[in-house]
Design a protein around this motif. Structure first.
Motif, PDB file in Angstrom:
ATOM      1  N   TRP A  35       0.824  -1.211   0.000  1.00 37.48           N
ATOM      2  CA  TRP A  35       0.000   0.000   0.000  1.00 37.48           C
ATOM      3  C   TRP A  35       0.856   1.258   0.000  1.00 37.48           C
ATOM      4  N   GLY A  36       2.075   1.159   0.512  1.00 35.91           N
ATOM      5  CA  GLY A  36       2.971   2.303   0.456  1.00 35.91           C
ATOM      6  C   GLY A  36       3.275   2.701  -0.975  1.00 35.91           C
ATOM      7  N   GLU A  37       3.430   1.710  -1.837  1.00 38.86           N
ATOM      8  CA  GLU A  37       3.669   1.996  -3.263  1.00 38.86           C
ATOM      9  C   GLU A  37       2.474   2.704  -3.886  1.00 38.86           C
ATOM     10  N   VAL A  38       1.264   2.274  -3.515  1.00 42.10           N
ATOM     11  CA  VAL A  38       0.062   2.920  -4.053  1.00 42.10           C
ATOM     12  C   VAL A  38      -0.012   4.365  -3.583  1.00 42.10           C
ATOM     13  N   VAL A  39       0.239   4.581  -2.292  1.00 44.05           N
ATOM     14  CA  VAL A  39       0.172   5.939  -1.726  1.00 44.05           C
ATOM     15  C   VAL A  39       1.192   6.854  -2.392  1.00 44.05           C
ATOM     16  N   ARG A  40       2.406   6.370  -2.555  1.00 48.30           N
ATOM     17  CA  ARG A  40       3.449   7.204  -3.172  1.00 48.30           C
ATOM     18  C   ARG A  40       3.144   7.486  -4.648  1.00 48.30           C
ATOM     19  N   HIS A  41       2.691   6.463  -5.359  1.00 51.42           N
ATOM     20  CA  HIS A  41       2.388   6.649  -6.774  1.00 51.42           C
ATOM     21  C   HIS A  41       1.261   7.667  -6.966  1.00 51.42           C
TER      22      HIS A  41
END
Length: 341
Positions: A329-335
């Motif tokens: 989910w960190g990748e989704v938030v950053r993207h």
């Protein structure tokens, strides 16, 4: 530093006693140790247990917690009462739980938002999901569904993606608010499908659903209970299920993975945690009781009504699961460049 006189005496006495008593004393000491370990394994609560829920009454978190609390309370012989502490995207409740005594009398219902999403969205998070808690058990997953209303003519996820790619930024989707489960699920879909769809946040699921039904927004992601009545009435179409498998309630609707995006999964999930440094024996007992409750007919029936799938994991596996979910989910938030504001 000189050893205090009483301590020297006790050490000397112990050495003499061991020499004189030998094996019989060793046997007695071993028996005492085993008895203590056995007592720890058989931890029995002596007063009511508080189960903190980081959200208000009525939502999936509250429903799951209350169903579980009844069964666990009956088995433990003590009341397990639900304490709803909404606010701060769950941070208020999590901070409260982290500061509680590590004695088994405070449990918190963790959620994908409080444990995996908040660390990426909130740089000044007042709790550490990994250091401040001891995981007890992953409980259940609630899959997110992707649906369109009368404003969109798509009858499949492939059609919706094609329309979005043909008109970047012109289609939109609603959510119950910035950082909500529906918001994050759609952002994950955007990332997987490579589409540009505009987010329209609302103050709650009700307002979002009203505009979706009215045709003011094109699409939304939510759990099955919110969509199903309108699907049966022919007002909404569910394009895909975010779970790893199809749902029994809507067996004809494919998963996102089946629709061309292997490995895609977007679900809310819920689990129990206790404050860090809670004794392992207490954690083990609470884990056993949680799994036992999940297997009860009343809890299974209540979860089915929410299309919630039991997914029990033990403390170590749940801990590893949280770490993996934080990365995902960190990748989704950053993207998506999401923030808590």
């Amino acid at each position: 530093m000189n050893t205090p006189q009483p301590q020297r005496f006790l050490r000397s006495f112990s050495r003499v006693a061991l020499r004189r008593l030998g094996a019989p004393l060793a046997v007695l000491m071993m028996a005492a140790g085993l008895g203590a370990a056995h007592a720890a394994r058989d931890w029995e609560p002596q007063r009511p247990i508080r189960l903190i829920v980081p959200y208000g009454p009525g939502g999936s978190s509250d429903v799951i917690a209350r169903a579980l609390a009844v069964e666990m309370g009956q088995s433990l012989g003590q009341t397990v009462f639900v304490d709803n502490k909404a606010g701060g995207q769950g941070a208020i409740a999590m901070q409260d739980a982290a500061r509680a005594a590590p004695d088994g009398y405070t449990i918190v219902l963790g959620h994908v938002g409080t444990l995996a999403v908040n660390p990426a969205m909130m740089p000044r998070l007042p709790y550490d999901p990994l250091k401040d808690f001891a995981p007890v058990a992953l409980l259940t997953k609630v899959p997110m569904l992707f649906a369109v209303g009368p404003a969109d003519s798509s009858t499949s996820l492939a059609q919706f993606v094609a329309r979005a790619k043909a008109a970047p930024g012109q289609l939109n989707y609603g959510s119950a608010g910035n950082g909500s489960a529906g918001h994050l699920a759609f952002e994950m879909l955007k990332l997987a499908a490579g589409i540009n769809v505009t987010h329209v946040p609302y103050k709650g699921t009700g307002a979002q659903m009203t505009d979706l039904l009215a045709g003011n927004i094109d699409a939304a992601a939510a759990g099955l209970p919110g969509f199903l009545p309108h699907v049966k009435a022919g007002k909404l179409r569910i394009l895909a299920v975010g779970a790893a498998q199809r749902l029994p309630a809507i067996p004809d609707v494919p998963t996102v993975a089946e629709s061309g995006y292997p490995g895609f999964e977007s679900s809310q999930w819920f689990g129990l945690l206790v404050p860090a440094k809670t004794p392992a024996a207490v954690v083990e007992r609470l884990h056993a009781e949680a799994v036992k409750a999940l297997q009860s007919a009343s809890v299974r029936r209540r979860l089915e009504e929410d299309s919630s799938t039991p997914a029990p994991l033990g403390p170590k596996d749940f801990s590893a699961f949280i770490v993996a979910e934080q990365k995902r989910w960190g990748e989704v938030v950053r993207h998506a460049r999401l923030s808590a504001n």
